[in-house]
Scaffold this motif. Structure first.
Motif, PDB file in Angstrom:
ATOM      1  N   PHE A 104       0.161  10.342  -2.262  1.00 14.79           N
ATOM      2  CA  PHE A 104      -0.582   9.682  -1.197  1.00 14.79           C
ATOM      3  C   PHE A 104       0.076   9.886   0.166  1.00 14.79           C
ATOM      4  CE2 PHE A 104      -1.952   5.732   1.104  1.00 14.79           C
ATOM      5  CZ  PHE A 104      -3.263   6.139   1.269  1.00 14.79           C
ATOM      6  N   ASN A 105      -0.339  10.966   0.819  1.00 16.83           N
ATOM      7  CA  ASN A 105       0.174  11.273   2.146  1.00 16.83           C
ATOM      8  C   ASN A 105      -0.885  12.110   2.861  1.00 16.83           C
ATOM      9  OD1 ASN A 105       1.849  11.654   4.365  1.00 16.83           O
ATOM     10  ND2 ASN A 105       2.959  13.359   3.436  1.00 16.83           N
ATOM     11  N   MET A 106      -2.087  11.566   2.977  1.00 13.06           N
ATOM     12  CA  MET A 106      -3.215  12.355   3.471  1.00 13.06           C
ATOM     13  C   MET A 106      -3.009  12.829   4.904  1.00 13.06           C
ATOM     14  SD  MET A 106      -6.324   9.628   4.172  1.00 13.06           S
ATOM     15  CE  MET A 106      -6.254   8.796   2.587  1.00 13.06           C
ATOM     16  N   HIS A 107      -3.571  13.990   5.189  1.00  8.32           N
ATOM     17  CA  HIS A 107      -3.480  14.586   6.517  1.00  8.32           C
ATOM     18  C   HIS A 107      -4.035  13.623   7.567  1.00  8.32           C
ATOM     19  CE1 HIS A 107      -4.170  17.381   9.854  1.00  8.32           C
ATOM     20  NE2 HIS A 107      -3.385  18.243   9.238  1.00  8.32           N
ATOM     21  N   ARG A 108      -3.363  13.568   8.702  1.00 12.80           N
ATOM     22  CA  ARG A 108      -3.729  12.604   9.753  1.00 12.80           C
ATOM     23  C   ARG A 108      -5.197  12.744  10.165  1.00 12.80           C
ATOM     24  NH1 ARG A 108      -4.374  13.482  14.844  1.00 12.80           N
ATOM     25  NH2 ARG A 108      -3.347  15.509  14.713  1.00 12.80           N
ATOM     26  N   GLU A 109      -5.693  13.959  10.377  1.00 11.63           N
ATOM     27  CA  GLU A 109      -7.082  14.148  10.815  1.00 11.63           C
ATOM     28  C   GLU A 109      -8.064  13.639   9.771  1.00 11.63           C
ATOM     29  OE1 GLU A 109      -7.037  18.018  13.708  1.00 11.63           O
ATOM     30  OE2 GLU A 109      -6.870  18.392  11.558  1.00 11.63           O
ATOM     31  N   LEU A 110      -7.757  13.901   8.520  1.00 15.08           N
ATOM     32  CA  LEU A 110      -8.621  13.444   7.432  1.00 15.08           C
ATOM     33  C   LEU A 110      -8.639  11.917   7.378  1.00 15.08           C
ATOM     34  CD1 LEU A 110      -8.714  15.022   3.912  1.00 15.08           C
ATOM     35  CD2 LEU A 110      -8.636  12.548   4.159  1.00 15.08           C
ATOM     36  N   GLY A 125     -10.341  20.616  -6.757  1.00 15.25           N
ATOM     37  CA  GLY A 125      -9.473  21.774  -6.590  1.00 15.25           C
ATOM     38  C   GLY A 125      -8.013  21.400  -6.539  1.00 15.25           C
ATOM     39  N   SER A 126      -7.213  22.270  -5.931  1.00 14.92           N
ATOM     40  CA  SER A 126      -5.761  22.123  -5.997  1.00 14.92           C
ATOM     41  C   SER A 126      -5.162  21.315  -4.855  1.00 14.92           C
ATOM     42  CB  SER A 126      -5.109  23.514  -5.998  1.00 14.92           C
ATOM     43  OG  SER A 126      -5.399  24.206  -4.794  1.00 14.92           O
ATOM     44  N   SER A 127      -5.891  21.119  -3.767  1.00 18.13           N
ATOM     45  CA  SER A 127      -5.307  20.516  -2.575  1.00 18.13           C
ATOM     46  C   SER A 127      -4.952  19.048  -2.757  1.00 18.13           C
ATOM     47  CB  SER A 127      -6.267  20.645  -1.386  1.00 18.13           C
ATOM     48  OG  SER A 127      -5.706  20.064  -0.229  1.00 18.13           O
ATOM     49  N   ASN A 128      -3.818  18.657  -2.154  1.00 21.21           N
ATOM     50  CA  ASN A 128      -3.438  17.246  -2.079  1.00 21.21           C
ATOM     51  C   ASN A 128      -3.829  16.635  -0.738  1.00 21.21           C
ATOM     52  OD1 ASN A 128      -2.046  16.418  -4.584  1.00 21.21           O
ATOM     53  ND2 ASN A 128      -0.655  18.093  -4.080  1.00 21.21           N
ATOM     54  N   TYR A 129      -4.492  17.427   0.124  1.00 26.02           N
ATOM     55  CA  TYR A 129      -5.020  16.949   1.410  1.00 26.02           C
ATOM     56  C   TYR A 129      -3.920  16.455   2.348  1.00 26.02           C
ATOM     57  CZ  TYR A 129      -9.011  16.952  -1.750  1.00 26.02           C
ATOM     58  OH  TYR A 129      -9.939  17.311  -2.684  1.00 26.02           O
ATOM     59  N   THR A 130      -2.795  17.139   2.344  1.00 29.22           N
ATOM     60  CA  THR A 130      -1.673  16.790   3.209  1.00 29.22           C
ATOM     61  C   THR A 130      -1.439  17.905   4.226  1.00 29.22           C
ATOM     62  OG1 THR A 130      -0.067  17.869   1.767  1.00 29.22           O
ATOM     63  CG2 THR A 130      -0.569  15.548   1.305  1.00 29.22           C
ATOM     64  N   ARG A 131      -0.542  17.649   5.171  1.00 30.78           N
ATOM     65  CA  ARG A 131      -0.157  18.702   6.105  1.00 30.78           C
ATOM     66  C   ARG A 131       0.504  19.847   5.362  1.00 30.78           C
ATOM     67  NH1 ARG A 131       3.372  17.258  11.109  1.00 30.78           N
ATOM     68  NH2 ARG A 131       3.339  19.528  11.214  1.00 30.78           N
ATOM     69  N   LYS A 188      13.687   3.985   2.999  1.00 28.94           N
ATOM     70  CA  LYS A 188      13.193   3.840   4.366  1.00 28.94           C
ATOM     71  C   LYS A 188      13.931   4.787   5.315  1.00 28.94           C
ATOM     72  CE  LYS A 188      11.948  -1.010   3.621  1.00 28.94           C
ATOM     73  NZ  LYS A 188      12.177  -2.413   4.031  1.00 28.94           N
ATOM     74  N   VAL A 189      15.238   4.906   5.103  1.00 27.30           N
ATOM     75  CA  VAL A 189      16.031   5.813   5.934  1.00 27.30           C
ATOM     76  C   VAL A 189      15.610   7.253   5.682  1.00 27.30           C
ATOM     77  CG1 VAL A 189      18.347   6.706   6.383  1.00 27.30           C
ATOM     78  CG2 VAL A 189      17.994   4.248   6.057  1.00 27.30           C
ATOM     79  N   LEU A 190      15.440   7.590   4.411  1.00 22.02           N
ATOM     80  CA  LEU A 190      15.034   8.949   4.061  1.00 22.02           C
ATOM     81  C   LEU A 190      13.668   9.277   4.632  1.00 22.02           C
ATOM     82  CD1 LEU A 190      15.834  11.473   2.430  1.00 22.02           C
ATOM     83  CD2 LEU A 190      14.593  10.495   0.492  1.00 22.02           C
ATOM     84  N   LEU A 191      12.768   8.311   4.574  1.00 20.38           N
ATOM     85  CA  LEU A 191      11.429   8.517   5.115  1.00 20.38           C
ATOM     86  C   LEU A 191      11.484   8.753   6.618  1.00 20.38           C
ATOM     87  CD1 LEU A 191       8.411   8.501   4.367  1.00 20.38           C
ATOM     88  CD2 LEU A 191       8.373   6.076   4.912  1.00 20.38           C
ATOM     89  N   TRP A 192      12.397   8.075   7.273  1.00 26.47           N
ATOM     90  CA  TRP A 192      12.556   8.249   8.714  1.00 26.47           C
ATOM     91  C   TRP A 192      13.150   9.616   9.040  1.00 26.47           C
ATOM     92  CZ3 TRP A 192      17.142   8.471  11.760  1.00 26.47           C
ATOM     93  CH2 TRP A 192      16.906   8.413  13.145  1.00 26.47           C
ATOM     94  N   LEU A 193      14.073  10.082   8.208  1.00 22.99           N
ATOM     95  CA  LEU A 193      14.743  11.351   8.458  1.00 22.99           C
ATOM     96  C   LEU A 193      13.861  12.554   8.145  1.00 22.99           C
ATOM     97  CD1 LEU A 193      18.302  10.574   6.999  1.00 22.99           C
ATOM     98  CD2 LEU A 193      17.679  10.804   9.405  1.00 22.99           C
ATOM     99  N   LEU A 194      13.075  12.441   7.083  1.00 27.60           N
ATOM    100  CA  LEU A 194      12.262  13.569   6.648  1.00 27.60           C
ATOM    101  C   LEU A 194      10.986  13.673   7.467  1.00 27.60           C
ATOM    102  CD1 LEU A 194      12.513  13.234   2.768  1.00 27.60           C
ATOM    103  CD2 LEU A 194      13.684  14.894   4.219  1.00 27.60           C
ATOM    104  N   SER A 195      10.473  14.846   7.530  1.00 32.84           N
ATOM    105  CA  SER A 195       9.157  15.050   8.165  1.00 32.84           C
ATOM    106  C   SER A 195       8.125  14.853   7.083  1.00 32.84           C
ATOM    107  CB  SER A 195       9.051  16.466   8.732  1.00 32.84           C
ATOM    108  OG  SER A 195       7.764  16.708   9.207  1.00 32.84           O
ATOM    109  N   TRP A 196       7.600  13.627   6.971  1.00 33.87           N
ATOM    110  CA  TRP A 196       6.642  13.326   5.903  1.00 33.87           C
ATOM    111  C   TRP A 196       5.262  13.882   6.184  1.00 33.87           C
ATOM    112  CZ3 TRP A 196       6.522  10.646   1.216  1.00 33.87           C
ATOM    113  CH2 TRP A 196       7.773  10.320   0.734  1.00 33.87           C
ATOM    114  N   GLY A 197       5.123  14.589   7.305  1.00 34.25           N
ATOM    115  CA  GLY A 197       3.854  15.265   7.507  1.00 34.25           C
ATOM    116  C   GLY A 197       3.711  16.469   6.618  1.00 34.25           C
ATOM    117  N   LEU A 198       4.789  16.904   5.973  1.00 37.39           N
ATOM    118  CA  LEU A 198       4.714  18.073   5.110  1.00 37.39           C
ATOM    119  C   LEU A 198       4.364  17.675   3.705  1.00 37.39           C
ATOM    120  CD1 LEU A 198       7.821  20.043   6.408  1.00 37.39           C
ATOM    121  CD2 LEU A 198       5.446  20.295   7.075  1.00 37.39           C
TER     122      LEU A 198
END
Length: 347
Positions: A173-179, A276-282, A337-347
């Motif tokens: 669960f990390n859907m693309h922002r535009e979607l 299909g195969s997409s998870n609908y994320t960045r 929470k720290v890891l989420l802040w450090l990582l680019s969760w848009g990927l």
């Protein structure tokens, strides 16, 4: 095995399918392992069409021709090596990235473009293949999945779609922002999102950084509900959490279903779905290769089956509310929470 490969696989004659499976098991044991097909909620659609099967086979063959060959080698640490066959129609991306992308684009782009003007419809059901091949594209990206889905979701913001409804689900669960913005802006009476509980995530309980991913998705789920409250006053969109036992324990299932269903005004069952195969994320849009099918149908029986598919997913799903995140089992470790802040969760 991604959904593109599943479609190709299911369209094969039985004898060839068995031969192909045996061959693949030797080199893709991770994706064809027992765990992948056991106690795992996923989606499978069977297309009985030579035209569709041939099309996905072409895509599959082109991707294979742009891939390294994995072969055993006891002389190296991992006991296998990646070899770029000289017969590939492109230079190795490790040696000539620009030349590889140019050749790959020339091969893939024609497969993503319509080959003819649509004629009179002869069936109640139409299938539009949509793909995402951004990593292989050069200057002009002809990928169709992301822009195609966004185009569909934009129609939901029209007043004449106020009586519509939609369902969205993804294994991660990390859907693309535009979607996400388009779903929240829809005029639909009801939108439903089905997400996996941490206990249904394949990384649940795993060692290392991957063990922080399931609670990380909980943070994203909470943020989503906060956006629902901010944009829609908390109305019109529900979030359901899917759980069937605990991963790694007897009877525990993982959740990997992903798709979109839309029920149009004046209808009681979905007449449109994306499978299909997409998870609908960045990540799906920018870094992965994805192949999907957009299915639009007027067939009442198929519409009922699509509705049944959604209801089946809801069998083990329960509503998730903002106040639930105050409960002990929804508390997220500070490390996550720290890891989420450090990582680019848009990927």
């Amino acid at each position: 095995m991604d959904s593109m490969t599943k479609l190709y696989y299911l369209g094969m004659p039985t004898a060839k399918r068995q031969q192909w499976t045996t061959s693949l098991q030797k080199s893709y044991s991770a994706n064809l392992s027992k765990d992948y097909f056991t106690n795992r909620q996923d989606r499978y659609h069977l297309f009985s069409s030579k035209t569709i099967t041939d099309y996905y086979a072409k895509v599959h063959d082109v991707v294979c021709s742009l891939s390294f060959k994995v072969q055993p080698n006891d002389k190296v640490e991992n006991r296998f090596e990646l070899v770029w066959p000289p017969s590939n129609p492109a230079p190795s991306p490790l040696e000539d990235k620009s030349g590889f992308k140019s050749a790959a684009s020339a091969l893939i782009s024609p497969l993503l473009k319509p080959t003819s003007t649509p004629g009179p419809r002869k069936s109640k059901t139409v299938v539009y293949p949509i793909g995402q091949f951004t990593p292989l594209m050069s200057d002009e990206n002809h990928s169709t999945e992301h822009p195609g889905i966004l185009s569909i979701l934009r129609t939901l913001s029209r007043e004449d779609f106020a009586k519509s409804s939609w369902t969205f689900t993804a294994g991660y669960f990390n859907m693309h922002r535009e979607l996400k913005e388009l779903l929240l802006a829809s005029k639909s009476e009801l939108g439903t999102v089905v997400t996996a509980a941490p206990e249904a995530n394949g990384f649940y309980g795993s060692a290392g950084v991957s063990g922080y991913l399931p609670p990380g998705y909980l943070i994203l789920a909470r943020r989503f509900l906060e956006e629902v409250k901010k944009v829609r006053g908390g109305e019109g969109v529900e979030l359901l959490e899917w759980r069937r036992g605990i991963v790694g324990q007897p009877g525990g299932w993982t959740y990997h279903a992903k798709g979109i269903w839309i029920t149009l005004p004046e209808y009681t069952s979905p007449s449109l779905t994306v499978v299909g195969s997409s998870n609908y994320t960045r990540r799906s849009k920018k870094l992965d290769l994805e192949m999907n099918a957009l299915v639009i149908t007027e067939d009442k029986e198929l519409q009922r089956e699509l509705a049944g598919e959604v209801e089946h997913l809801k069998t083990y799903a329960k509503p998730l509310e903002l106040e639930d995140f105050e409960k002990e089992d929804k508390k997220v470790p500070w490390e996550t929470k720290v890891l989420l802040w450090l990582l680019s969760w848009g990927l």
